[in-house]
Design a protein around this motif. Structure first.
Motif, PDB file in Angstrom:
ATOM      1  N   ARG A  79      49.981 -58.913 -16.201  1.00 35.82           N
ATOM      2  CA  ARG A  79      49.377 -57.596 -16.039  1.00 35.82           C
ATOM      3  C   ARG A  79      50.202 -56.704 -15.125  1.00 35.82           C
ATOM      4  O   ARG A  79      50.865 -57.173 -14.197  1.00 35.82           O
ATOM      5  N   THR A  80      50.075 -55.411 -15.387  1.00 35.85           N
ATOM      6  CA  THR A  80      50.589 -54.396 -14.475  1.00 35.85           C
ATOM      7  C   THR A  80      49.674 -54.315 -13.259  1.00 35.85           C
ATOM      8  O   THR A  80      48.732 -55.092 -13.117  1.00 35.85           O
ATOM      9  N   ASP A  81      49.916 -53.336 -12.434  1.00 31.30           N
ATOM     10  CA  ASP A  81      48.983 -52.971 -11.383  1.00 31.30           C
ATOM     11  C   ASP A  81      47.609 -52.702 -12.017  1.00 31.30           C
ATOM     12  O   ASP A  81      47.530 -52.190 -13.127  1.00 31.30           O
ATOM     13  N   PRO A  82      46.511 -53.027 -11.304  1.00 30.75           N
ATOM     14  CA  PRO A  82      45.196 -52.834 -11.926  1.00 30.75           C
ATOM     15  C   PRO A  82      44.793 -51.376 -12.129  1.00 30.75           C
ATOM     16  O   PRO A  82      43.854 -51.099 -12.882  1.00 30.75           O
ATOM     17  N   ALA A  83      45.460 -50.432 -11.509  1.00 36.88           N
ATOM     18  CA  ALA A  83      45.048 -49.029 -11.653  1.00 36.88           C
ATOM     19  C   ALA A  83      46.150 -48.116 -12.195  1.00 36.88           C
ATOM     20  O   ALA A  83      45.868 -46.991 -12.583  1.00 36.88           O
ATOM     21  N   PHE A  84      47.398 -48.583 -12.223  1.00 38.13           N
ATOM     22  CA  PHE A  84      48.513 -47.709 -12.602  1.00 38.13           C
ATOM     23  C   PHE A  84      49.398 -48.400 -13.631  1.00 38.13           C
ATOM     24  O   PHE A  84      49.747 -49.569 -13.466  1.00 38.13           O
ATOM     25  N   THR A  85      49.759 -47.669 -14.679  1.00 37.51           N
ATOM     26  CA  THR A  85      50.704 -48.217 -15.672  1.00 37.51           C
ATOM     27  C   THR A  85      51.940 -47.318 -15.748  1.00 37.51           C
ATOM     28  O   THR A  85      52.425 -47.003 -16.831  1.00 37.51           O
ATOM     29  N   VAL A  86      52.418 -46.913 -14.610  1.00 36.87           N
ATOM     30  CA  VAL A  86      53.645 -46.107 -14.568  1.00 36.87           C
ATOM     31  C   VAL A  86      54.685 -46.782 -13.683  1.00 36.87           C
ATOM     32  O   VAL A  86      54.395 -47.742 -12.967  1.00 36.87           O
ATOM     33  N   THR A  87      55.897 -46.237 -13.730  1.00 32.00           N
ATOM     34  CA  THR A  87      57.087 -46.940 -13.263  1.00 32.00           C
ATOM     35  C   THR A  87      57.145 -47.176 -11.749  1.00 32.00           C
ATOM     36  O   THR A  87      57.227 -48.317 -11.294  1.00 32.00           O
ATOM     37  N   LEU A  88      57.129 -46.117 -10.961  1.00 27.48           N
ATOM     38  CA  LEU A  88      57.369 -46.317  -9.523  1.00 27.48           C
ATOM     39  C   LEU A  88      56.260 -47.087  -8.802  1.00 27.48           C
ATOM     40  O   LEU A  88      56.560 -47.963  -7.986  1.00 27.48           O
ATOM     41  N   PRO A  89      54.984 -46.812  -9.074  1.00 27.78           N
ATOM     42  CA  PRO A  89      53.946 -47.625  -8.418  1.00 27.78           C
ATOM     43  C   PRO A  89      54.080 -49.116  -8.755  1.00 27.78           C
ATOM     44  O   PRO A  89      53.919 -49.968  -7.878  1.00 27.78           O
TER      45      PRO A  89
END
Ligand code: ZN
Length: 351
Positions: A79-89
């Motif tokens: 999984r990505t971050d639980p709240a963000f699916t963008v590059t820098l975060p």
């Protein structure tokens, strides 16, 4: 109401049902560090915009390098971050072992350096530990190779003090061949030194934004993925040569996000599975790393099916931010201060 609850609990006990029993499942406090092999070098490779199911859309022989890396410890359901699916975060999570939000989150929410020029630490209001600093403390050389300008935020944040915490970086916007040439020169020049290297490859993301995250036969996105696989082939050949001299490397492969909803994008409607399901592999040149990551970590990681668990869910899914403390663990170095993901270096990468 109390009577109903008591009756339910009694019934559940008779039936042996655990789901009504709070505190019955695996507990966060029980987590212990995994015993890991130690490598001379660790390389984290983030393939920007790599959706997991793309790896199932081509024949294995069309992706020989990724299939070789997948024979290490692996999952296609990270999984990505639980709240963000963008590059820098997400990339900032990969190097800090934290998610974006909440207590001890790294709090970098923007997909570009901020217009007011604030650094990641200025935004957070306190120092933020990261893998490059963790490597330096362990007398391992850190290096950064990235193919988007926005990664300048990292040296801009961490090269401000007396000593540069990211002493070597090559960041050239969307010029992957040039960055990979420098990366290869670095590998050769430092073949007998201990290194922790972060490599970012933009190409799948750029192709996705231009033509869509299209998995139909001969799509531009799948064509680009095959080109990225060829780049990885060159890297693996070099690592094999270095391993033949007795210097072994572990490679962690993951992505910052997938993509495809809305079409040609991965945010706006970020919390769609197509955007947040990503791969996570940990592979070593010595062949020691292997296994399905959810099976070999069953006590402290839970396969989330197609869901995105909340940040506080326990056991958590395997996230791209597991890479930070795993990379240090594979170098025999301790976890990052105040990190929250893989904070005990519990993630196992061999059966
Ligand atoms: Zn991205």
């Amino acid at each position: 109401m109390m009577a109903v609850r008591s009756a339910l609990l009694a019934g559940a006990q008779v039936l042996g049902i655990a789901w009504l029993c709070t505190g019955c499942g695996p507990q966060k406090d029980d987590v212990a560090p995994a015993a890991q092999p130690v490598y001379q070098d660790v390389i984290i490779i983030s393939i920007d915009g790599l959706r997991s199911d793309a790896l199932l859309s081509l024949k294995p022989e069309q992706l020989p390098s990724l299939m070789r890396l997948k024979r290490g410890a692996h999952t296609l359901n990270a999984r990505t971050d639980p709240a963000f699916t963008v590059t820098l975060p997400n990339h900032t999570g990969m190097i800090t072992g934290r998610v974006v939000e909440g207590e001890q989150g790294h709090q970098w929410r923007w997909n570009e350096p901020h217009e007011d020029g604030r650094t990641i630490e200025e935004n957070l209001g306190e120092p933020l530990d990261h893998i490059f600093a963790g490597a330096l403390r362990g007398e391992v050389q850190p290096a950064l190779f990235a193919t988007k300008d926005k990664f300048l935020l990292w040296p801009d944040t961490w090269n401000l003090g007396e000593e540069d915490q990211i002493p070597y970086s090559t960041i050239v916007h969307k010029e992957t061949p040039e960055v990979l040439r420098d990366f290869d020169r670095y590998l050769v020049a430092n073949a007998d030194k201990r290194d922790l290297i972060f490599l970012h490859i933009h190409d799948c993301d750029t192709r996705g934004h231009a033509d869509g995250w299209n998995l139909t036969k001969d799509s531009a996105y799948l064509d680009t993925l095959q080109k990225v696989d060829l780049m990885l082939c060159g890297i693996l050949e070099r690592l094999d040569q270095i391993a033949a001299q007795g210097h072994h490397t572990a490679v962690i492969i993951t992505a910052d996000h997938g993509g495809g909803v809305p079409y040609k994008n991965h945010h706006g409607q970020g919390m769609q599975w197509i955007n947040y399901v990503i791969p996570f592999f940990a592979w070593g040149t010595d062949g020691q790393l292997s296994g399905d990551l959810y099976k070999i970590n069953a006590e402290h990681r839970e396969d989330p099916s197609l869901l995105m668990p909340l940040p506080e869910a326990w056991p958590p899914p395997i996230r791209n931010s597991d890479a930070a403390n795993l990379s240090l663990s594979l170098l025999g170095l301790p976890p990052l201060s105040a990190s929250t993901v893989n904070a005990e270096q519990e993630l196992r990468v061999q059966p």
